[in-house]
Enzyme design. Structure first.
Site, short mmCIF file in Angstrom:
data_model
loop_
_atom_site.label_atom_id
_atom_site.label_comp_id
_atom_site.label_asym_id
_atom_site.label_seq_id
_atom_site.Cartn_x
_atom_site.Cartn_y
_atom_site.Cartn_z
N TYR A 96 0.84 -1.19 0.00
CA TYR A 96 0.00 0.00 0.00
C TYR A 96 0.88 1.24 0.00
O TYR A 96 1.89 1.29 -0.68
CB TYR A 96 -1.01 -0.03 1.16
CG TYR A 96 -2.18 0.86 0.84
CD1 TYR A 96 -3.03 0.55 -0.21
CD2 TYR A 96 -2.40 2.03 1.55
CE1 TYR A 96 -4.07 1.39 -0.56
CE2 TYR A 96 -3.45 2.87 1.20
CZ TYR A 96 -4.27 2.55 0.15
OH TYR A 96 -5.29 3.39 -0.21
N ARG A 149 -9.32 10.55 -8.29
CA ARG A 149 -8.48 11.35 -7.40
C ARG A 149 -7.68 10.40 -6.53
O ARG A 149 -8.04 10.13 -5.40
CB ARG A 149 -9.33 12.29 -6.55
CG ARG A 149 -8.55 13.43 -5.91
CD ARG A 149 -8.80 13.52 -4.42
NE ARG A 149 -8.38 12.31 -3.72
CZ ARG A 149 -8.51 12.13 -2.41
NH1 ARG A 149 -9.06 13.04 -1.66
NH2 ARG A 149 -8.11 11.01 -1.84
N ASP A 261 -13.97 6.19 2.56
CA ASP A 261 -12.79 6.18 3.42
C ASP A 261 -11.99 7.47 3.31
O ASP A 261 -11.40 7.91 4.29
CB ASP A 261 -11.90 4.98 3.06
CG ASP A 261 -10.75 4.83 4.03
OD1 ASP A 261 -11.00 4.78 5.25
OD2 ASP A 261 -9.59 4.78 3.58
N ASN A 401 -0.06 12.57 0.76
CA ASN A 401 0.85 11.52 0.30
C ASN A 401 0.70 11.36 -1.20
O ASN A 401 -0.25 11.88 -1.78
CB ASN A 401 0.58 10.19 1.05
CG ASN A 401 -0.85 9.73 0.97
OD1 ASN A 401 -1.41 9.57 -0.11
ND2 ASN A 401 -1.47 9.50 2.12
#
Length: 543
Positions: A96, A149, A261, A401
Protein backbone atom coordinates in the site's frame (compact mmCIF):
# COMPACT_ATOMS: atom_id res chain seq x y z
CA UNK A 1 -19.07 -33.96 -3.31
CA UNK A 2 -17.92 -30.39 -2.54
CA UNK A 3 -16.74 -28.03 -5.24
CA UNK A 4 -13.27 -28.13 -3.70
CA UNK A 5 -13.10 -31.93 -3.89
CA UNK A 6 -14.13 -31.81 -7.55
CA UNK A 7 -11.10 -29.66 -8.44
CA UNK A 8 -8.03 -31.76 -9.17
CA UNK A 9 -4.54 -31.53 -10.57
CA UNK A 10 -3.65 -28.31 -12.36
CA UNK A 11 -7.04 -26.88 -11.42
CA UNK A 12 -5.97 -26.89 -7.75
CA UNK A 13 -2.64 -25.24 -8.59
CA UNK A 14 -4.46 -22.56 -10.59
CA UNK A 15 -6.75 -21.70 -7.67
CA UNK A 16 -4.93 -19.21 -5.41
CA UNK A 17 -7.33 -19.77 -2.51
CA UNK A 18 -6.60 -23.53 -2.55
CA UNK A 19 -3.06 -23.73 -3.85
CA UNK A 20 -0.41 -24.78 -1.31
CA UNK A 21 2.40 -25.30 -3.84
CA UNK A 22 5.13 -27.33 -2.10
CA UNK A 23 3.08 -27.64 1.12
CA UNK A 24 0.71 -30.30 -0.21
CA UNK A 25 1.12 -33.47 1.83
CA UNK A 26 1.98 -36.79 0.19
CA UNK A 27 -1.57 -37.96 0.79
CA UNK A 28 -3.04 -34.81 -0.77
CA UNK A 29 -0.80 -35.18 -3.82
CA UNK A 30 -1.99 -38.72 -4.36
CA UNK A 31 -5.65 -37.96 -3.77
CA UNK A 32 -5.80 -34.77 -5.82
CA UNK A 33 -3.77 -35.81 -8.84
CA UNK A 34 -0.85 -33.56 -7.97
CA UNK A 35 1.97 -36.10 -8.14
CA UNK A 36 4.61 -34.92 -10.56
CA UNK A 37 3.05 -31.45 -10.81
CA UNK A 38 5.05 -30.05 -7.87
CA UNK A 39 8.59 -30.79 -6.63
CA UNK A 40 8.79 -33.88 -4.37
CA UNK A 41 9.86 -32.05 -1.19
CA UNK A 42 7.03 -31.33 1.25
CA UNK A 43 7.50 -27.97 2.98
CA UNK A 44 5.61 -26.09 5.67
CA UNK A 45 4.47 -22.49 5.20
CA UNK A 46 7.36 -21.05 7.21
CA UNK A 47 9.90 -22.66 4.88
CA UNK A 48 7.96 -21.20 1.95
CA UNK A 49 8.06 -17.79 3.67
CA UNK A 50 11.83 -18.10 3.89
CA UNK A 51 11.97 -18.52 0.11
CA UNK A 52 9.64 -15.53 -0.40
CA UNK A 53 11.83 -13.34 1.79
CA UNK A 54 14.95 -14.46 -0.08
CA UNK A 55 13.38 -13.56 -3.41
CA UNK A 56 12.12 -10.22 -2.12
CA UNK A 57 15.59 -9.36 -0.81
CA UNK A 58 16.98 -9.79 -4.31
CA UNK A 59 14.60 -7.21 -5.81
CA UNK A 60 16.16 -3.79 -6.53
CA UNK A 61 13.30 -1.63 -5.18
CA UNK A 62 9.89 -1.69 -3.55
CA UNK A 63 7.99 -1.43 -6.85
CA UNK A 64 9.60 -4.70 -7.95
CA UNK A 65 8.72 -6.18 -4.55
CA UNK A 66 5.14 -5.03 -5.06
CA UNK A 67 5.05 -6.72 -8.47
CA UNK A 68 6.41 -9.93 -6.94
CA UNK A 69 3.84 -9.90 -4.12
CA UNK A 70 0.96 -9.32 -6.55
CA UNK A 71 2.15 -12.34 -8.52
CA UNK A 72 2.30 -14.30 -5.27
CA UNK A 73 -1.30 -13.50 -4.28
CA UNK A 74 -2.43 -14.46 -7.77
CA UNK A 75 -1.06 -17.99 -7.30
CA UNK A 76 -1.03 -18.61 -3.51
CA UNK A 77 -3.31 -16.40 -1.44
CA UNK A 78 -2.51 -18.06 1.88
CA UNK A 79 1.24 -17.62 1.53
CA UNK A 80 0.74 -14.01 0.45
CA UNK A 81 -1.21 -13.14 3.59
CA UNK A 82 1.14 -15.19 5.77
CA UNK A 83 3.94 -13.01 4.39
CA UNK A 84 2.13 -9.70 4.98
CA UNK A 85 0.97 -10.62 8.45
CA UNK A 86 4.40 -11.89 9.49
CA UNK A 87 5.83 -8.34 9.40
CA UNK A 88 3.26 -5.60 8.70
CA UNK A 89 5.76 -2.81 9.38
CA UNK A 90 7.80 -4.06 6.45
CA UNK A 91 5.09 -5.16 4.03
CA UNK A 92 2.18 -2.73 4.40
CA UNK A 93 4.27 0.10 2.87
CA UNK A 94 5.02 -2.21 -0.07
CA UNK A 95 1.49 -3.37 -0.86
CA UNK A 96 0.00 0.00 0.00
CA UNK A 97 1.21 3.52 0.74
CA UNK A 98 3.75 4.76 -0.36
CA UNK A 99 4.67 2.09 -2.97
CA UNK A 100 1.10 1.88 -4.26
CA UNK A 101 1.53 5.36 -5.76
CA UNK A 102 4.32 4.14 -8.05
CA UNK A 103 2.35 0.97 -8.80
CA UNK A 104 -0.71 2.96 -9.85
CA UNK A 105 1.29 5.29 -12.07
CA UNK A 106 2.71 2.24 -13.84
CA UNK A 107 -0.38 0.03 -13.55
CA UNK A 108 -0.93 -0.61 -17.25
CA UNK A 109 2.77 -1.32 -17.74
CA UNK A 110 3.17 -3.78 -14.85
CA UNK A 111 -0.20 -5.52 -15.32
CA UNK A 112 0.11 -9.29 -14.85
CA UNK A 113 -3.50 -10.43 -14.62
CA UNK A 114 -6.95 -9.42 -13.45
CA UNK A 115 -7.85 -8.98 -9.80
CA UNK A 116 -11.33 -7.65 -9.17
CA UNK A 117 -13.85 -6.41 -11.71
CA UNK A 118 -14.01 -3.59 -14.25
CA UNK A 119 -17.32 -1.91 -15.04
CA UNK A 120 -17.54 0.76 -17.72
CA UNK A 121 -19.93 3.62 -18.36
CA UNK A 122 -20.96 1.86 -21.58
CA UNK A 123 -22.28 -1.22 -19.79
CA UNK A 124 -24.28 0.40 -16.97
CA UNK A 125 -27.52 -1.24 -18.14
CA UNK A 126 -25.91 -4.65 -17.62
CA UNK A 127 -24.11 -4.18 -14.30
CA UNK A 128 -26.15 -6.90 -12.59
CA UNK A 129 -25.38 -9.39 -15.32
CA UNK A 130 -21.67 -8.52 -15.23
CA UNK A 131 -21.36 -8.63 -11.43
CA UNK A 132 -22.83 -12.13 -11.46
CA UNK A 133 -19.68 -13.23 -13.32
CA UNK A 134 -17.75 -12.90 -10.04
CA UNK A 135 -17.26 -16.47 -8.75
CA UNK A 136 -17.96 -15.67 -5.07
CA UNK A 137 -21.63 -15.07 -4.28
CA UNK A 138 -21.37 -13.93 -0.63
CA UNK A 139 -19.41 -10.72 -1.20
CA UNK A 140 -19.54 -8.60 1.93
CA UNK A 141 -17.44 -5.58 0.87
CA UNK A 142 -16.91 -3.87 -2.46
CA UNK A 143 -14.22 -1.21 -2.65
CA UNK A 144 -15.09 0.88 -5.71
CA UNK A 145 -13.13 3.69 -7.33
CA UNK A 146 -13.31 5.71 -10.53
CA UNK A 147 -9.62 6.54 -10.24
CA UNK A 148 -10.62 10.20 -10.31
CA UNK A 149 -8.48 11.35 -7.40
CA UNK A 150 -5.83 8.83 -6.42
CA UNK A 151 -3.68 9.83 -3.41
CA UNK A 152 -1.94 13.04 -4.46
CA UNK A 153 -1.70 11.86 -8.07
CA UNK A 154 -4.98 13.25 -9.36
CA UNK A 155 -7.06 11.55 -12.06
CA UNK A 156 -5.37 8.37 -13.27
CA UNK A 157 -8.49 6.54 -14.43
CA UNK A 158 -8.24 2.76 -14.70
CA UNK A 159 -4.70 2.88 -13.28
CA UNK A 160 -6.45 3.56 -9.99
CA UNK A 161 -7.49 -0.10 -9.74
CA UNK A 162 -4.40 -0.67 -7.60
CA UNK A 163 -6.11 1.23 -4.78
CA UNK A 164 -9.24 -0.95 -4.33
CA UNK A 165 -7.04 -4.04 -4.60
CA UNK A 166 -4.62 -2.74 -1.97
CA UNK A 167 -7.30 -1.40 0.37
CA UNK A 168 -9.07 -4.74 0.50
CA UNK A 169 -5.80 -6.60 1.04
CA UNK A 170 -5.40 -4.48 4.19
CA UNK A 171 -8.90 -5.50 5.34
CA UNK A 172 -7.42 -8.98 5.59
CA UNK A 173 -3.78 -8.32 6.54
CA UNK A 174 -4.60 -5.69 9.21
CA UNK A 175 -8.16 -6.57 10.17
CA UNK A 176 -8.51 -10.30 9.63
CA UNK A 177 -11.51 -10.04 7.29
CA UNK A 178 -11.64 -13.21 5.11
CA UNK A 179 -10.40 -12.36 1.60
CA UNK A 180 -13.17 -14.30 -0.15
CA UNK A 181 -15.64 -11.71 1.17
CA UNK A 182 -13.90 -8.84 -0.66
CA UNK A 183 -14.33 -7.51 -4.20
CA UNK A 184 -12.29 -4.66 -5.77
CA UNK A 185 -14.15 -2.75 -8.50
CA UNK A 186 -12.94 -0.12 -10.93
CA UNK A 187 -15.84 1.91 -12.29
CA UNK A 188 -14.32 3.20 -15.51
CA UNK A 189 -15.94 6.48 -16.52
CA UNK A 190 -12.93 7.73 -18.51
CA UNK A 191 -10.12 10.05 -17.45
CA UNK A 192 -9.09 13.66 -17.82
CA UNK A 193 -5.46 12.51 -17.98
CA UNK A 194 -4.46 13.10 -21.62
CA UNK A 195 -1.08 11.38 -21.20
CA UNK A 196 -2.78 8.17 -20.11
CA UNK A 197 -5.33 8.31 -22.91
CA UNK A 198 -2.40 8.50 -25.32
CA UNK A 199 -0.44 5.68 -23.65
CA UNK A 200 -0.71 2.52 -25.80
CA UNK A 201 -0.51 0.35 -22.67
CA UNK A 202 -3.26 2.18 -20.79
CA UNK A 203 -6.03 -0.31 -19.93
CA UNK A 204 -9.02 1.99 -19.45
CA UNK A 205 -11.50 3.90 -21.59
CA UNK A 206 -9.80 6.56 -23.70
CA UNK A 207 -12.57 9.08 -23.13
CA UNK A 208 -13.14 12.18 -21.03
CA UNK A 209 -15.36 11.61 -17.99
CA UNK A 210 -19.02 12.57 -18.34
CA UNK A 211 -20.79 15.39 -16.55
CA UNK A 212 -22.19 15.26 -13.05
CA UNK A 213 -25.65 13.99 -14.07
CA UNK A 214 -24.24 10.99 -15.94
CA UNK A 215 -21.79 10.20 -13.12
CA UNK A 216 -24.77 10.13 -10.75
CA UNK A 217 -26.67 7.84 -13.12
CA UNK A 218 -23.70 5.47 -13.36
CA UNK A 219 -23.29 5.44 -9.58
CA UNK A 220 -27.00 4.74 -9.10
CA UNK A 221 -26.87 1.84 -11.55
CA UNK A 222 -23.84 0.43 -9.74
CA UNK A 223 -25.34 0.76 -6.25
CA UNK A 224 -28.59 -0.87 -7.37
CA UNK A 225 -26.76 -3.73 -9.09
CA UNK A 226 -24.26 -4.38 -6.29
CA UNK A 227 -26.86 -4.44 -3.52
CA UNK A 228 -29.10 -6.73 -5.60
CA UNK A 229 -26.42 -9.22 -6.65
CA UNK A 230 -24.72 -9.23 -3.22
CA UNK A 231 -27.42 -8.66 -0.56
CA UNK A 232 -26.05 -6.98 2.57
CA UNK A 233 -22.86 -5.83 0.83
CA UNK A 234 -21.03 -2.78 2.18
CA UNK A 235 -19.95 -0.28 -0.47
CA UNK A 236 -16.59 1.32 0.29
CA UNK A 237 -16.19 4.42 -1.92
CA UNK A 238 -12.52 5.14 -2.57
CA UNK A 239 -10.67 7.91 -4.41
CA UNK A 240 -13.50 9.47 -6.37
CA UNK A 241 -13.14 13.07 -7.50
CA UNK A 242 -13.76 15.27 -4.45
CA UNK A 243 -17.08 16.83 -5.48
CA UNK A 244 -18.41 13.45 -6.64
CA UNK A 245 -17.24 11.86 -3.39
CA UNK A 246 -19.01 14.39 -1.17
CA UNK A 247 -22.21 14.39 -3.20
CA UNK A 248 -22.55 10.61 -3.47
CA UNK A 249 -21.78 9.99 0.19
CA UNK A 250 -24.46 12.51 1.16
CA UNK A 251 -26.91 10.80 -1.19
CA UNK A 252 -26.38 7.19 -0.11
CA UNK A 253 -25.10 7.21 3.48
CA UNK A 254 -28.64 7.04 4.93
CA UNK A 255 -29.95 4.64 2.28
CA UNK A 256 -27.45 1.79 1.93
CA UNK A 257 -24.59 0.26 3.89
CA UNK A 258 -21.72 2.40 2.65
CA UNK A 259 -18.94 4.79 3.60
CA UNK A 260 -16.22 6.86 1.97
CA UNK A 261 -12.79 6.18 3.42
CA UNK A 262 -11.23 9.35 1.97
CA UNK A 263 -13.80 11.42 3.86
CA UNK A 264 -14.75 9.41 6.96
CA UNK A 265 -11.72 7.16 7.40
CA UNK A 266 -9.28 10.03 6.96
CA UNK A 267 -11.31 12.09 9.41
CA UNK A 268 -11.31 9.29 11.97
CA UNK A 269 -7.55 8.71 11.89
CA UNK A 270 -6.96 12.46 12.17
CA UNK A 271 -9.29 12.62 15.17
CA UNK A 272 -7.47 9.63 16.69
CA UNK A 273 -4.12 11.40 16.40
CA UNK A 274 -5.55 14.66 17.69
CA UNK A 275 -7.09 12.84 20.65
CA UNK A 276 -3.68 11.48 21.63
CA UNK A 277 -2.01 14.85 21.07
CA UNK A 278 -4.50 16.68 23.26
CA UNK A 279 -4.13 14.03 25.96
CA UNK A 280 -0.38 14.64 25.89
CA UNK A 281 -1.06 18.39 26.19
CA UNK A 282 -3.72 17.79 28.86
CA UNK A 283 -6.23 19.75 26.78
CA UNK A 284 -9.63 19.08 25.22
CA UNK A 285 -11.00 19.49 21.72
CA UNK A 286 -13.03 22.43 22.99
CA UNK A 287 -9.84 24.44 23.57
CA UNK A 288 -8.45 24.09 20.04
CA UNK A 289 -8.28 26.24 16.93
CA UNK A 290 -7.65 24.22 13.78
CA UNK A 291 -6.31 25.53 10.47
CA UNK A 292 -6.44 23.42 7.30
CA UNK A 293 -4.36 23.85 4.19
CA UNK A 294 -6.58 22.05 1.71
CA UNK A 295 -10.37 22.05 1.61
CA UNK A 296 -11.24 19.08 -0.59
CA UNK A 297 -13.22 16.04 0.48
CA UNK A 298 -10.56 14.93 2.97
CA UNK A 299 -10.24 18.37 4.58
CA UNK A 300 -13.99 18.88 4.83
CA UNK A 301 -14.43 15.36 6.17
CA UNK A 302 -11.87 15.93 8.92
CA UNK A 303 -13.31 19.36 9.73
CA UNK A 304 -16.83 17.98 10.10
CA UNK A 305 -15.69 15.16 12.38
CA UNK A 306 -13.69 17.62 14.50
CA UNK A 307 -16.88 19.68 14.82
CA UNK A 308 -18.75 16.59 16.05
CA UNK A 309 -15.97 15.87 18.55
CA UNK A 310 -15.89 19.49 19.75
CA UNK A 311 -19.64 19.37 20.29
CA UNK A 312 -19.18 16.25 22.41
CA UNK A 313 -16.59 18.28 24.39
CA UNK A 314 -19.16 20.97 25.15
CA UNK A 315 -19.10 23.51 22.30
CA UNK A 316 -22.09 24.49 20.21
CA UNK A 317 -21.99 23.61 16.53
CA UNK A 318 -21.57 27.31 15.66
CA UNK A 319 -18.68 27.79 18.08
CA UNK A 320 -17.02 24.60 16.87
CA UNK A 321 -17.15 25.79 13.27
CA UNK A 322 -15.77 29.20 14.30
CA UNK A 323 -12.77 27.32 15.73
CA UNK A 324 -11.91 25.92 12.30
CA UNK A 325 -10.48 27.75 9.28
CA UNK A 326 -9.69 26.32 5.85
CA UNK A 327 -7.59 27.51 2.93
CA UNK A 328 -7.99 26.12 -0.56
CA UNK A 329 -6.34 26.95 -3.87
CA UNK A 330 -8.27 30.23 -4.05
CA UNK A 331 -7.40 31.34 -0.54
CA UNK A 332 -9.07 31.49 2.84
CA UNK A 333 -12.61 30.12 2.98
CA UNK A 334 -14.44 33.30 4.04
CA UNK A 335 -17.89 34.77 3.65
CA UNK A 336 -17.22 37.16 0.76
CA UNK A 337 -16.28 34.35 -1.65
CA UNK A 338 -18.83 33.46 -4.31
CA UNK A 339 -17.18 30.21 -5.47
CA UNK A 340 -17.94 28.07 -2.40
CA UNK A 341 -19.93 24.84 -2.53
CA UNK A 342 -22.44 23.68 0.07
CA UNK A 343 -19.77 21.84 2.08
CA UNK A 344 -17.51 24.88 2.35
CA UNK A 345 -20.17 27.40 3.36
CA UNK A 346 -20.53 26.31 7.03
CA UNK A 347 -16.83 27.20 7.49
CA UNK A 348 -16.95 30.53 5.65
CA UNK A 349 -16.49 33.11 8.41
CA UNK A 350 -16.17 36.87 8.31
CA UNK A 351 -12.49 37.43 7.58
CA UNK A 352 -10.19 39.39 5.30
CA UNK A 353 -9.66 37.61 1.95
CA UNK A 354 -6.10 36.29 1.59
CA UNK A 355 -4.01 33.54 0.08
CA UNK A 356 -1.15 34.16 2.52
CA UNK A 357 -0.89 31.12 4.81
CA UNK A 358 1.53 32.72 7.27
CA UNK A 359 -0.76 35.75 7.54
CA UNK A 360 -3.69 33.49 8.41
CA UNK A 361 -1.61 31.68 11.03
CA UNK A 362 -0.70 34.98 12.69
CA UNK A 363 -4.28 36.25 12.73
CA UNK A 364 -6.19 33.02 13.41
CA UNK A 365 -3.63 31.69 15.94
CA UNK A 366 -4.25 27.98 15.42
CA UNK A 367 -3.21 25.32 17.90
CA UNK A 368 -3.40 22.70 15.15
CA UNK A 369 -2.16 22.89 11.55
CA UNK A 370 -3.42 20.18 9.18
CA UNK A 371 -2.17 19.75 5.62
CA UNK A 372 -4.34 17.95 3.06
CA UNK A 373 -3.19 20.04 0.13
CA UNK A 374 -0.96 17.57 -1.80
CA UNK A 375 1.58 20.44 -1.99
CA UNK A 376 4.95 19.11 -0.90
CA UNK A 377 6.87 21.51 1.34
CA UNK A 378 3.93 23.89 1.84
CA UNK A 379 4.68 24.10 5.57
CA UNK A 380 7.79 26.27 5.42
CA UNK A 381 10.30 26.88 8.18
CA UNK A 382 8.85 30.35 8.82
CA UNK A 383 5.36 28.90 9.13
CA UNK A 384 6.33 26.05 11.46
CA UNK A 385 8.40 28.35 13.65
CA UNK A 386 5.41 30.68 13.92
CA UNK A 387 3.29 27.74 15.09
CA UNK A 388 5.94 27.04 17.75
CA UNK A 389 5.92 30.69 18.81
CA UNK A 390 2.17 30.60 19.28
CA UNK A 391 2.03 27.21 21.02
CA UNK A 392 4.22 25.40 23.51
CA UNK A 393 3.33 22.09 21.79
CA UNK A 394 2.13 22.86 18.26
CA UNK A 395 0.20 20.03 16.57
CA UNK A 396 1.32 19.65 12.96
CA UNK A 397 -0.28 17.04 10.69
CA UNK A 398 1.21 16.87 7.17
CA UNK A 399 -1.22 14.30 5.79
CA UNK A 400 -0.71 14.49 2.03
CA UNK A 401 0.85 11.52 0.30
CA UNK A 402 2.84 10.00 -1.31
CA UNK A 403 6.02 11.03 0.46
CA UNK A 404 6.99 13.88 -1.84
CA UNK A 405 3.58 15.52 -1.31
CA UNK A 406 3.92 15.81 2.48
CA UNK A 407 3.60 19.46 3.56
CA UNK A 408 6.71 19.03 5.72
CA UNK A 409 8.83 16.14 6.92
CA UNK A 410 9.07 14.88 10.47
CA UNK A 411 12.68 16.03 10.69
CA UNK A 412 11.68 19.55 9.68
CA UNK A 413 8.78 19.71 12.13
CA UNK A 414 10.92 18.60 15.07
CA UNK A 415 13.98 20.68 14.18
CA UNK A 416 12.02 23.89 13.48
CA UNK A 417 10.10 23.63 16.78
CA UNK A 418 13.07 22.55 18.95
CA UNK A 419 11.44 19.16 19.44
CA UNK A 420 8.12 20.59 20.64
CA UNK A 421 5.91 19.54 17.72
CA UNK A 422 3.36 16.77 18.00
CA UNK A 423 3.64 15.53 14.45
CA UNK A 424 1.97 13.06 12.15
CA UNK A 425 2.15 12.46 8.42
CA UNK A 426 0.19 10.43 5.91
CA UNK A 427 3.32 8.34 5.29
CA UNK A 428 5.78 6.85 7.74
CA UNK A 429 8.89 8.98 8.22
CA UNK A 430 11.89 7.44 10.01
CA UNK A 431 12.72 8.07 13.64
CA UNK A 432 14.56 11.32 14.26
CA UNK A 433 17.04 12.12 17.02
CA UNK A 434 17.11 15.73 18.20
CA UNK A 435 19.23 17.02 21.07
CA UNK A 436 19.71 13.54 22.46
CA UNK A 437 16.03 12.52 22.31
CA UNK A 438 14.58 10.04 19.86
CA UNK A 439 11.28 10.97 18.22
CA UNK A 440 9.00 8.46 16.53
CA UNK A 441 6.70 10.34 14.13
CA UNK A 442 3.17 9.10 13.74
CA UNK A 443 1.63 7.87 10.52
CA UNK A 444 -1.96 9.08 10.29
CA UNK A 445 -2.90 6.40 7.84
CA UNK A 446 -6.44 5.12 7.44
CA UNK A 447 -5.27 1.51 7.76
CA UNK A 448 -5.65 1.94 11.52
CA UNK A 449 -9.38 2.58 10.98
CA UNK A 450 -11.04 1.02 7.94
CA UNK A 451 -9.93 -2.62 8.49
CA UNK A 452 -11.23 -2.46 12.08
CA UNK A 453 -14.53 -0.99 10.96
CA UNK A 454 -14.62 -3.60 8.21
CA UNK A 455 -14.17 -6.38 10.75
CA UNK A 456 -16.87 -4.96 13.03
CA UNK A 457 -19.28 -4.54 10.12
CA UNK A 458 -18.46 -8.05 8.86
CA UNK A 459 -19.37 -9.41 12.28
CA UNK A 460 -22.43 -7.32 13.21
CA UNK A 461 -24.02 -6.71 9.78
CA UNK A 462 -25.46 -3.23 10.50
CA UNK A 463 -27.83 -1.61 8.03
CA UNK A 464 -25.95 1.72 7.95
CA UNK A 465 -22.50 3.08 8.87
CA UNK A 466 -22.83 6.31 10.81
CA UNK A 467 -20.23 8.92 11.77
CA UNK A 468 -20.42 7.88 15.42
CA UNK A 469 -18.96 4.53 14.37
CA UNK A 470 -15.89 6.35 13.05
CA UNK A 471 -15.57 8.47 16.18
CA UNK A 472 -15.74 5.30 18.29
CA UNK A 473 -12.97 3.78 16.17
CA UNK A 474 -10.87 6.95 16.51
CA UNK A 475 -11.10 7.01 20.30
CA UNK A 476 -10.42 3.27 20.52
CA UNK A 477 -7.28 3.71 18.41
CA UNK A 478 -6.01 6.61 20.54
CA UNK A 479 -6.63 4.66 23.75
CA UNK A 480 -4.11 2.06 22.61
CA UNK A 481 -1.13 4.45 22.61
CA UNK A 482 0.76 3.83 25.85
CA UNK A 483 2.43 6.47 28.03
CA UNK A 484 5.98 5.43 27.08
CA UNK A 485 5.11 5.72 23.40
CA UNK A 486 3.70 9.19 23.95
CA UNK A 487 6.96 10.32 25.49
CA UNK A 488 8.57 9.73 22.08
CA UNK A 489 5.91 11.72 20.26
CA UNK A 490 3.93 8.71 19.09
CA UNK A 491 0.30 9.52 18.40
CA UNK A 492 -0.77 6.12 17.06
CA UNK A 493 -0.26 2.50 18.15
CA UNK A 494 2.73 0.48 16.98
CA UNK A 495 2.23 -0.99 13.53
CA UNK A 496 4.00 -4.20 14.52
CA UNK A 497 0.88 -5.18 16.49
CA UNK A 498 -1.58 -3.93 13.89
CA UNK A 499 -3.89 -6.98 13.93
CA UNK A 500 -4.19 -6.89 17.72
CA UNK A 501 -4.85 -3.16 17.56
CA UNK A 502 -7.52 -3.54 14.88
CA UNK A 503 -9.27 -6.36 16.73
CA UNK A 504 -9.41 -4.24 19.89
CA UNK A 505 -10.84 -1.32 17.91
CA UNK A 506 -13.29 -3.62 16.10
CA UNK A 507 -14.57 -4.92 19.45
CA UNK A 508 -15.25 -1.37 20.64
CA UNK A 509 -17.01 -0.56 17.37
CA UNK A 510 -19.05 -3.77 17.53
CA UNK A 511 -20.12 -2.93 21.10
CA UNK A 512 -21.24 0.50 19.90
CA UNK A 513 -23.18 -1.03 16.99
CA UNK A 514 -24.96 -3.40 19.35
CA UNK A 515 -25.59 -0.69 21.96
CA UNK A 516 -27.10 1.63 19.34
CA UNK A 517 -29.38 -1.08 17.99
CA UNK A 518 -27.84 -1.07 14.51
CA UNK A 519 -26.72 -4.72 14.42
CA UNK A 520 -28.80 -7.34 12.61
CA UNK A 521 -27.27 -10.36 14.36
CA UNK A 522 -27.71 -11.58 17.91
CA UNK A 523 -25.33 -10.07 20.46
CA UNK A 524 -22.87 -12.66 21.77
CA UNK A 525 -22.00 -12.99 25.45
CA UNK A 526 -18.31 -12.35 24.76
CA UNK A 527 -17.81 -9.97 21.85
CA UNK A 528 -14.02 -10.30 21.68
CA UNK A 529 -14.04 -14.11 21.66
CA UNK A 530 -16.77 -14.03 19.01
CA UNK A 531 -14.85 -11.63 16.76
CA UNK A 532 -11.58 -13.51 17.22
CA UNK A 533 -13.39 -16.65 16.09
CA UNK A 534 -14.28 -14.92 12.80
CA UNK A 535 -10.72 -13.85 11.94
CA UNK A 536 -9.03 -15.07 8.81
CA UNK A 537 -5.85 -16.97 9.59
CA UNK A 538 -3.26 -17.53 6.84
CA UNK A 539 -2.80 -21.25 7.41
CA UNK A 540 -3.25 -24.09 4.97
CA UNK A 541 -6.44 -26.10 5.30
CA UNK A 542 -6.75 -29.79 4.62
CA UNK A 543 -8.22 -30.37 1.17
Amino acid sequence: MSQTSMIRGQGILNNPARNKETAFTVAERQALGLEGLVPPTVENIDRQLERVLTQLAAKPNDLERYIYLMSLVARNETLFYHTLMSDPVRFVPIVYDPTIADACLAFGHIYRGSAGMYLTRDTKDRYKEILRNWPVKDVRFICVSTGGRILGLGDIGANGMGIPIGKLQLYTACGGVPPEALLPVLLDIGTTNAALRADPLYLGLRELPPGEAEVDSIAEAFIEAATDVFPGVCIHFEDWKGTDAMRLLARYRDKVLCYNDDIQGTAAIAVAGLTTAFQIKNETFAEQRVLFLGAGSAGIGIANMIVSTMVEAGLSVADARESIALIDVNGLIESSRTDLNEWHKPFAHDATPTKDLIKVVKSFKPTVLIGVSTIGGAFTEELVREMARLNDRPVIFALSNPTNRAECTAEQAYAWTNGKALYAAGVQFPDFEYQGKNYHPGQANNFYIFPAIGLAVYATRPTLITDDIFITAAVATADQVGSSAREHGMLFPLQANILETEVTTACRVAEHIFDSGQATVERPANIRAWIEGLLYKPVYKEL
